[in-house]
Design a protein around this motif. Structure first.
Motif, short mmCIF file in Angstrom:
data_model
loop_
_atom_site.label_atom_id
_atom_site.label_comp_id
_atom_site.label_asym_id
_atom_site.label_seq_id
_atom_site.Cartn_x
_atom_site.Cartn_y
_atom_site.Cartn_z
N LEU A 1 -19.49 -13.81 -93.65
CA LEU A 1 -20.80 -14.42 -93.45
C LEU A 1 -20.68 -15.49 -92.38
CD1 LEU A 1 -23.77 -14.86 -94.46
CD2 LEU A 1 -22.83 -16.61 -96.00
N VAL A 2 -21.57 -15.47 -91.39
CA VAL A 2 -21.53 -16.43 -90.29
C VAL A 2 -22.90 -17.07 -90.14
CG1 VAL A 2 -21.16 -16.76 -87.82
CG2 VAL A 2 -19.73 -15.14 -89.08
N LYS A 3 -22.92 -18.39 -90.10
CA LYS A 3 -24.15 -19.14 -89.86
C LYS A 3 -24.28 -19.37 -88.35
CE LYS A 3 -26.34 -23.60 -90.86
NZ LYS A 3 -26.18 -24.90 -91.55
N ILE A 4 -25.32 -18.81 -87.74
CA ILE A 4 -25.56 -19.01 -86.32
C ILE A 4 -26.25 -20.36 -86.13
CG2 ILE A 4 -26.58 -18.08 -84.22
CD1 ILE A 4 -24.42 -16.30 -85.53
N HIS A 5 -27.31 -20.59 -86.87
CA HIS A 5 -27.88 -21.93 -87.05
C HIS A 5 -28.63 -21.94 -88.36
CE1 HIS A 5 -32.00 -20.84 -86.01
NE2 HIS A 5 -31.73 -20.57 -84.75
N ALA A 6 -29.31 -23.03 -88.68
CA ALA A 6 -29.89 -23.20 -90.01
C ALA A 6 -30.83 -22.07 -90.40
CB ALA A 6 -30.61 -24.54 -90.09
N GLY A 7 -31.44 -21.39 -89.43
CA GLY A 7 -32.38 -20.33 -89.75
C GLY A 7 -31.86 -18.92 -89.53
N PRO B 1 -19.71 -19.50 -75.67
CA PRO B 1 -19.88 -18.62 -76.84
C PRO B 1 -18.72 -17.64 -77.02
CG PRO B 1 -21.93 -18.76 -75.60
CD PRO B 1 -20.86 -19.41 -74.75
N GLU B 2 -18.13 -17.19 -75.90
CA GLU B 2 -17.04 -16.21 -76.00
C GLU B 2 -15.85 -16.78 -76.74
OE1 GLU B 2 -14.20 -13.45 -73.12
OE2 GLU B 2 -15.91 -14.53 -72.28
N VAL B 3 -15.47 -18.01 -76.41
CA VAL B 3 -14.35 -18.64 -77.11
C VAL B 3 -14.71 -18.87 -78.58
CG1 VAL B 3 -12.84 -20.66 -77.23
CG2 VAL B 3 -13.47 -19.71 -75.01
N MET B 4 -15.95 -19.28 -78.83
CA MET B 4 -16.38 -19.52 -80.20
C MET B 4 -16.20 -18.27 -81.06
SD MET B 4 -17.65 -21.64 -82.40
CE MET B 4 -18.04 -21.30 -84.12
N THR B 5 -16.56 -17.11 -80.53
CA THR B 5 -16.42 -15.88 -81.31
C THR B 5 -14.95 -15.51 -81.51
OG1 THR B 5 -16.60 -14.46 -79.34
CG2 THR B 5 -18.62 -14.98 -80.51
N GLN B 6 -14.10 -15.89 -80.57
CA GLN B 6 -12.68 -15.57 -80.69
C GLN B 6 -11.99 -16.41 -81.76
OE1 GLN B 6 -11.00 -13.04 -79.17
NE2 GLN B 6 -12.99 -12.42 -78.38
N VAL B 7 -12.43 -17.64 -81.96
CA VAL B 7 -11.77 -18.49 -82.95
C VAL B 7 -12.21 -18.16 -84.37
CG1 VAL B 7 -11.57 -20.35 -81.26
CG2 VAL B 7 -13.43 -20.41 -82.92
N SER C 1 -25.54 -13.18 -80.70
CA SER C 1 -26.42 -14.04 -81.49
C SER C 1 -26.25 -15.51 -81.11
CB SER C 1 -26.13 -13.85 -82.99
OG SER C 1 -26.50 -12.55 -83.40
N ILE C 2 -25.00 -15.93 -80.91
CA ILE C 2 -24.75 -17.31 -80.49
C ILE C 2 -25.41 -17.58 -79.15
CG2 ILE C 2 -22.96 -18.93 -79.73
CD1 ILE C 2 -21.14 -17.73 -81.87
N ASN C 3 -25.29 -16.62 -78.26
CA ASN C 3 -25.89 -16.78 -76.93
C ASN C 3 -27.42 -16.84 -77.02
OD1 ASN C 3 -25.28 -16.91 -74.01
ND2 ASN C 3 -26.49 -15.03 -73.92
N ASN C 4 -27.99 -16.10 -77.97
CA ASN C 4 -29.45 -16.06 -78.13
C ASN C 4 -30.00 -17.27 -78.88
OD1 ASN C 4 -29.67 -13.59 -76.82
ND2 ASN C 4 -29.52 -12.41 -78.72
N TYR C 5 -29.20 -17.83 -79.77
CA TYR C 5 -29.73 -18.85 -80.67
C TYR C 5 -29.07 -20.22 -80.53
CZ TYR C 5 -32.34 -15.20 -83.04
OH TYR C 5 -33.21 -14.18 -83.33
N MET C 6 -28.29 -20.41 -79.48
CA MET C 6 -27.76 -21.74 -79.18
C MET C 6 -28.02 -22.06 -77.71
SD MET C 6 -24.16 -22.14 -81.25
CE MET C 6 -24.03 -23.83 -80.64
#
Length: 368
Positions: free
Chosen positions: A261-267, A162-168, A183-188
């Protein structure tokens, strides 16, 4: 019914995307339905067809870390991809897959769900194109018509950072970047997170192949790319490289945007927005889950506004359905109860600031 099965193994970042593009453009009436599994050897960033890379991706970070940025012809959001993901690519004749896109995704993800369940992961379908485990996304998928072919792609998320994902991602500031990481860590989630003794790629591929045969009701026969398909794949790869080279020429300063705007997942969607009314400016950090406001933080540009306890207003709004009338009612009730004046913004203007997230999500979905 026989379906061609191609295990392409480990390939370069561009080749992992060019395979299904090339197969789509090379499709003829004689081409069999084809399922490809492939593992990208090198890390890269991939953005969806409806996205603008300069808005979605921190190009400077990607350059410094030598991550190519590739724009694909299927939908979905920007993602960081590396060898921790096993790609599945279906390239089919028109009419082979269900006509409705939701039914198409249900069929595609059903095989992945059955594979996850075989290994003890309690996966389930989350409309319209995700697979979840206990509320966390473990599969995203995309679909498109490429050439004459109907294409659906997705991946088994074996490992993820998740850390790299937020950096890109191109995000406006450090606080929002930190919040997106949380949020990525909580929802992926991913296979190595779910299982103490995860299966190998070879085991996943073998079970996935078996589940494809069960679900699709046909035999998967090992095959190879034809010479015409290889040529089309190479042409698609050259086109993807050209797009990546063009992005290298974009300056970092031109890729900065205040609103995000960032989509974490569909919900789950998160956003950072700037709103101004009557000379007063405020930044709004908000997140909604299943159409309810899960988080909101107000950051006034003016120090005068710190006389307000905005945390109380934030608490008033948490868990609100993201509907304009209900949001306005809560704000008006708060203003009346606390005898706040509308010195900076009216109730309508506060409502508009809160609703920026919902309006942005609606606009994004309209393009997808």
């Amino acid at each position: 019914m026989a379906i061609r099965w191609i295990n392409a193994g480990r390939v370069s970042h561009y080749r992992s995307q060019s395979i299904y593009h090339g197969l789509g453009y090379a499709l003829t009436k004689a081409t069999p339905e084809t399922i490809v599994v492939v593992i990208p050897e090198d890390p890269y960033v991939c953005v969806g067809y409806f996205q603008e890379p300069t808005k979605e991706v921190d190009l400077g970070f990607c350059r410094r870390h030598n991550y190519p940025v590739i724009k694909r012809e299927t939908g979905g959001g920007a993602v960081f991809i590396d060898s921790g993901q096993l790609f599945v690519q279906w390239v089919c004749q028109p009419g082979f897959l269900p006509r409705k896109v939701e039914h198409r995704f249900q069929l595609f993800t059903k095989v992945m769900i059955e594979t996850y369940k075989f290994f003890g992961i309690k996966a389930y379908y989350y409309p319209i194109n995700d697979v979840h485990v206990d509320g966390k996304k473990i599969v995203g998928s995309g679909a498109a018509t490429i050439g004459e072919a109907e294409v659906v792609t997705g991946n088994f998320l074996y490992d993820f950072n998740p850390e790299v994902m937020t950096q890109v991602l191109n995000l406006p500031n450090a606080p929002f970047r930190k919040a997106i990481g949380e949020s990525i860590n909580n929802y992926m989630t991913w296979i190595k997170r779910e299982l103490n003794d995860p299966p190998s790629y070879a085991e996943i591929i073998a079970i996935y192949k078996n589940k494809c045969e069960q679900v699709l009701g046909g035999e998967l026969i090992a095959g190879e790319f034809t010479s015409a398909e290889l040529k089309a794949i190479e042409e698609a790869e050259a086109k993807l490289r050209q797009g990546g080279d063009a992005l290298k020429q974009v300056s970092e300063s031109s890729a900065q945007h205040k609103n995000r705007l960032v989509k974490i997942h569909a919900g789950v969607w998160a956003g950072w927005f700037f709103y101004q009314a009557n000379g007063f400016g405020i930044e709004v950090h908000s997140q909604m889950r299943d159409h309810k406001l899960e988080l909101i933080r107000f950051h006034p540009r003016s120090s005068d506004h710190h006389a307000w306890d905005l945390k109380e207003l934030e608490k008033e709004l948490i868990a609100s359905p993201m509907e304009e009338a209900g949001i306005r009612n809560r704000i008006e009730s708060y203003l009346a109860r606390t005898a706040r004046t509308n010195q900076w913004m009216t109730a309508d203007e506060w409502t508009e600031a809160v609703m920026l997230l919902k309006r942005s999500v609606d606009k994004m979905r309209g393009h997808g």
